[in-house]
Design an enzyme around this catalytic site. Structure first.
Site, PDB file in Angstrom:
ATOM      1  N   PHE A 122       0.881  -1.175   0.000  1.00  0.00           N
ATOM      2  CA  PHE A 122       0.000   0.000   0.000  1.00  0.00           C
ATOM      3  C   PHE A 122       0.914   1.219   0.000  1.00  0.00           C
ATOM      4  CE2 PHE A 122      -2.413   3.130   2.554  1.00  0.00           C
ATOM      5  CZ  PHE A 122      -3.727   2.993   2.118  1.00  0.00           C
ATOM      6  N   ALA A 123       0.986   1.933  -1.122  1.00  0.00           N
ATOM      7  CA  ALA A 123       1.991   2.993  -1.259  1.00  0.00           C
ATOM      8  C   ALA A 123       1.345   4.371  -1.260  1.00  0.00           C
ATOM      9  CB  ALA A 123       2.803   2.766  -2.532  1.00  0.00           C
ATOM     10  N   GLU A 361      -0.055   4.269  10.257  1.00  0.00           N
ATOM     11  CA  GLU A 361      -1.513   4.348  10.066  1.00  0.00           C
ATOM     12  C   GLU A 361      -2.170   5.392  10.968  1.00  0.00           C
ATOM     13  OE1 GLU A 361      -3.464   0.516   9.629  1.00  0.00           O
ATOM     14  OE2 GLU A 361      -1.600  -0.247   8.773  1.00  0.00           O
TER      15      GLU A 361
HETATM   16  C1  LIG Z   1       6.832   0.421  10.377  1.00  0.00           C
HETATM   17  C2  LIG Z   1       6.176   1.384   9.441  1.00  0.00           C
HETATM   18  C3  LIG Z   1       5.510   0.898   8.326  1.00  0.00           C
HETATM   19  C4  LIG Z   1       4.893   1.769   7.426  1.00  0.00           C
HETATM   20  N1  LIG Z   1       4.276   1.256   6.319  1.00  0.00           N
HETATM   21  C5  LIG Z   1       3.687   2.093   5.434  1.00  0.00           C
HETATM   22  C6  LIG Z   1       3.073   1.565   4.245  1.00  0.00           C
HETATM   23  O1  LIG Z   1       3.045   0.352   4.010  1.00  0.00           O
HETATM   24  N2  LIG Z   1       2.520   2.442   3.371  1.00  0.00           N
HETATM   25  C7  LIG Z   1       2.527   3.795   3.580  1.00  0.00           C
HETATM   26  O2  LIG Z   1       2.006   4.516   2.747  1.00  0.00           O
HETATM   27  N3  LIG Z   1       3.113   4.321   4.702  1.00  0.00           N
HETATM   28  C8  LIG Z   1       3.687   3.508   5.625  1.00  0.00           C
HETATM   29  N4  LIG Z   1       4.303   4.023   6.757  1.00  0.00           N
HETATM   30  C9  LIG Z   1       4.350   5.469   6.946  1.00  0.00           C
HETATM   31  C10 LIG Z   1       3.405   5.954   8.034  1.00  0.00           C
HETATM   32  O3  LIG Z   1       2.073   5.807   7.644  1.00  0.00           O
HETATM   33  C11 LIG Z   1       3.792   7.404   8.380  1.00  0.00           C
HETATM   34  O4  LIG Z   1       5.045   7.328   9.034  1.00  0.00           O
HETATM   35  C12 LIG Z   1       2.767   8.090   9.265  1.00  0.00           C
HETATM   36  O5  LIG Z   1       1.602   8.358   8.541  1.00  0.00           O
HETATM   37  C13 LIG Z   1       3.283   9.405   9.866  1.00  0.00           C
HETATM   38  O6  LIG Z   1       3.891  10.206   8.905  1.00  0.00           O
HETATM   39  P1  LIG Z   1       5.374  10.772   9.163  1.00  0.00           P
HETATM   40  O7  LIG Z   1       6.206   9.667   9.672  1.00  0.00           O
HETATM   41  O8  LIG Z   1       5.815  11.462   7.929  1.00  0.00           O
HETATM   42  O9  LIG Z   1       5.227  11.818  10.336  1.00  0.00           O
HETATM   43  P2  LIG Z   1       4.799  13.430  10.242  1.00  0.00           P
HETATM   44  O10 LIG Z   1       3.529  13.503   9.541  1.00  0.00           O
HETATM   45  O11 LIG Z   1       5.989  14.123   9.661  1.00  0.00           O
HETATM   46  O12 LIG Z   1       4.651  13.748  11.737  1.00  0.00           O
HETATM   47  C14 LIG Z   1       5.752  14.041  12.602  1.00  0.00           C
HETATM   48  C15 LIG Z   1       5.200  14.335  13.996  1.00  0.00           C
HETATM   49  O13 LIG Z   1       4.319  15.466  13.946  1.00  0.00           O
HETATM   50  C16 LIG Z   1       3.038  15.110  14.440  1.00  0.00           C
HETATM   51  N5  LIG Z   1       2.003  15.806  13.666  1.00  0.00           N
HETATM   52  C17 LIG Z   1       1.874  15.877  12.313  1.00  0.00           C
HETATM   53  N6  LIG Z   1       0.799  16.591  11.984  1.00  0.00           N
HETATM   54  C18 LIG Z   1       0.220  16.981  13.149  1.00  0.00           C
HETATM   55  C19 LIG Z   1      -0.933  17.746  13.477  1.00  0.00           C
HETATM   56  N7  LIG Z   1      -1.738  18.247  12.534  1.00  0.00           N
HETATM   57  N8  LIG Z   1      -1.220  17.943  14.787  1.00  0.00           N
HETATM   58  C20 LIG Z   1      -0.431  17.427  15.754  1.00  0.00           C
HETATM   59  N9  LIG Z   1       0.668  16.697  15.514  1.00  0.00           N
HETATM   60  C21 LIG Z   1       0.991  16.478  14.224  1.00  0.00           C
HETATM   61  C22 LIG Z   1       2.940  13.610  14.265  1.00  0.00           C
HETATM   62  O14 LIG Z   1       2.003  13.051  15.152  1.00  0.00           O
HETATM   63  C23 LIG Z   1       4.367  13.173  14.552  1.00  0.00           C
HETATM   64  O15 LIG Z   1       4.561  13.074  15.933  1.00  0.00           O
HETATM   65  C24 LIG Z   1       4.923   3.168   7.665  1.00  0.00           C
HETATM   66  C25 LIG Z   1       5.588   3.655   8.802  1.00  0.00           C
HETATM   67  C26 LIG Z   1       6.206   2.781   9.681  1.00  0.00           C
HETATM   68  C27 LIG Z   1       6.907   3.326  10.887  1.00  0.00           C
END
Ligand SMILES: Cc1cc2nc3c(=O)[nH]c(=O)nc-3n(C[C@H](O)[C@H](O)[C@H](O)COP(=O)(O)OP(=O)(O)OC[C@H]3O[C@@H](n4cnc5c(N)ncnc54)[C@H](O)[C@@H]3O)c2cc1C
Length: 377
Positions: A122-123, A361
């Site tokens: 799921f990308a 997620e």
């Molecule tokens: C093990 C693992 C597997 C994954 N697998 C997939 C996958 O298969 N497919 C896929 O598409 N993605 C995948 N991901 C990505 C995952 O969905 C994202 O890491 C997640 O959605 C958070 O995005 P980010 O890491 O860029 O954090 P950011 O969005 O950059 O957030 C950074 C910090 O800021 C906070 N923050 C952001 N916006 C707000 C707001 N409006 N209010 C308050 N706080 C906020 C967040 O809570 C976090 O603490 C995976 C991640 C991991 C760790």
């Protein structure tokens, strides 16, 4: 009997638990990709993956049920976090088709995903689109009899081992979220390149996918143009409470390990569990765990019943269960003392495995936004 579940589901729990104890409690030395592939095959052979698709395409029930997914995730995670992740990915990488795919797409992909013969991915996430998925930059431009995909996806589970990817790309950037479309793309499609395998705290086959002028036929479009984000959110809505279930499974294992160790380890002439400080820790861990489990199965039940508050309940369940699991695993390690830190031992593994659940997620903060939005609307 499991709360919010019927007898059939309680039986499923007994079956998965027995299987997990037989096959998952002892880790093999295989490399991560090899182990991930083997686990998907095994989950397919055991018919556990039948619960991620609907009966019309070879699944277990007429509709995919959140409670089934929770039971499977909880019990698999209790055995091995990777087994849980591989199970969850077959659901995440197939539910967009279940929700919005046409009959041809469903017939082609869903039965093989359920048999474990097709590894799904799921990308969605990109460098500048994590929590804020509507700002994704991958483009899908009309080209010939289909679309040309261009962009880079990161943190994509199953990168490099997946056979099919659900790819989210913008067909109309001016519309932001409403301009995003979903595609089902075979891993062998020219232009879909695995750029990087990303090493994480806990072993997980995750990486960076580049879509480099990747031409896909029109019939890879899932649903209609512009429905992609809605399809992604419907999928995440189903899976959200199941992440909480995985957290409950990891925490359950941590509690069991802490109880066993606390009874067996002796200091100052007695078992350390006899010290009230440790006994109270165990009592608090068990109470936290039970509260998390109840929230998770209540949320799954609400979703399966079509309850209006299912979305908020799912966010509460994911938020509470993943945060509680972190606390419980930390306390379990504390009870183990230095023995709990030895690389490769179960508490050390759980300590690393539990962390990502508060991020993927929808982070804990994003769950709070969803809960608050529902409260204030
Ligand atoms: C093990 C693992 C597997 C994954 N697998 C997939 C996958 O298969 N497919 C896929 O598409 N993605 C995948 N991901 C990505 C995952 O969905 C994202 O890491 C997640 O959605 C958070 O995005 P980010 O890491 O860029 O954090 P950011 O969005 O950059 O957030 C950074 C910090 O800021 C906070 N923050 C952001 N916006 C707000 C707001 N409006 N209010 C308050 N706080 C906020 C967040 O809570 C976090 O603490 C995976 C991640 C991991 C760790």
């Amino acid at each position: 009997m499991l709360p919010f579940c019927d007898q059939d589901q309680s039986d499923l729990r007994v079956q998965v638990r027995a299987w997990a104890e037989k096959w998952l409690f002892d880790r093999s030395d295989e490399d991560i990709d090899q182990r991930a592939r083997r686990l998907v095959r095994q989950l397919g052979q055991e018919s556990f993956l039948n619960y991620v698709i609907a009966k019309d395409y070879g699944g277990a029930r007429s509709q995919v049920q959140a409670r089934d997914l929770c039971i499977l995730r909880e019990e698999l995670a209790r055995g091995d976090a990777l087994a849980d992740a591989m199970f969850a990915m077959q659901a995440l990488g197939s539910y967009p088709l279940t929700r919005a795919g046409n009959d041809e797409q469903k017939s082609r992909y869903l039965p093989v995903i359920a048999r474990g013969n097709c590894i799904a991915a799921f990308a969605l996430t990109e460098a500048e689109a994590g929590s804020d998925v509507a700002s994704l930059a991958t483009r899908a431009i009309r080209h010939g009899n289909g679309f040309r995909l261009t962009g880079i996806k990161r943190f994509i589970s199953n990168s490099g081992i997946a056979d099919s990817y659900i790819v989210f790309a913008s067909t109309n950037p001016d519309l932001r979220g409403r301009g995003i479309s979903a595609f089902i793309v075979d891993a062998t499609t020219p232009g879909l390149i695995v750029k990087e395998k990303t090493a994480l705290l806990s072993p997980h086959p995750v990486g960076v996918i580049s879509l480099d002028n990747c031409n896909v036929h029109e019939d890879t479009l899932i649903g209609k143009e512009g429905q992609g984000l809605q399809i992604a959110f419907q999928t995440l809505d189903l899976l959200r409470c199941t992440v909480g279930a995985a957290a409950v499974g990891l925490a359950q294992r941590a509690l069991e390990e802490a109880i066993q160790y606390g009874k067996q380890r002796r200091q100052f002439g007695r078992a350390i569990a006899e010290f009230q400080g440790n006994a109270f820790k165990l009592a608090e861990m068990a109470t936290d765990l039970e509260a998390a489990r109840l929230l998770v199965y209540q949320a799954a039940w609400a979703r399966d019943c079509g309850d209006d508050n299912a979305k908020q309940k799912s966010s509460m369940a994911k938020l509470y269960a993943t945060e509680a699991a972190q606390r419980i695993v930390d306390q379990a390690l504390q009870i183990h003392g230095a023995n709990g830190l030895i690389a490769g031992c179960i508490t050390e593994r759980l300590y690393r495995d539990v962390r990502a659940l508060r991020i993927y997620e929808g982070t804990s903060e994003i769950q709070k936004l969803i809960i608050a939005r529902e409260l204030l609307k």
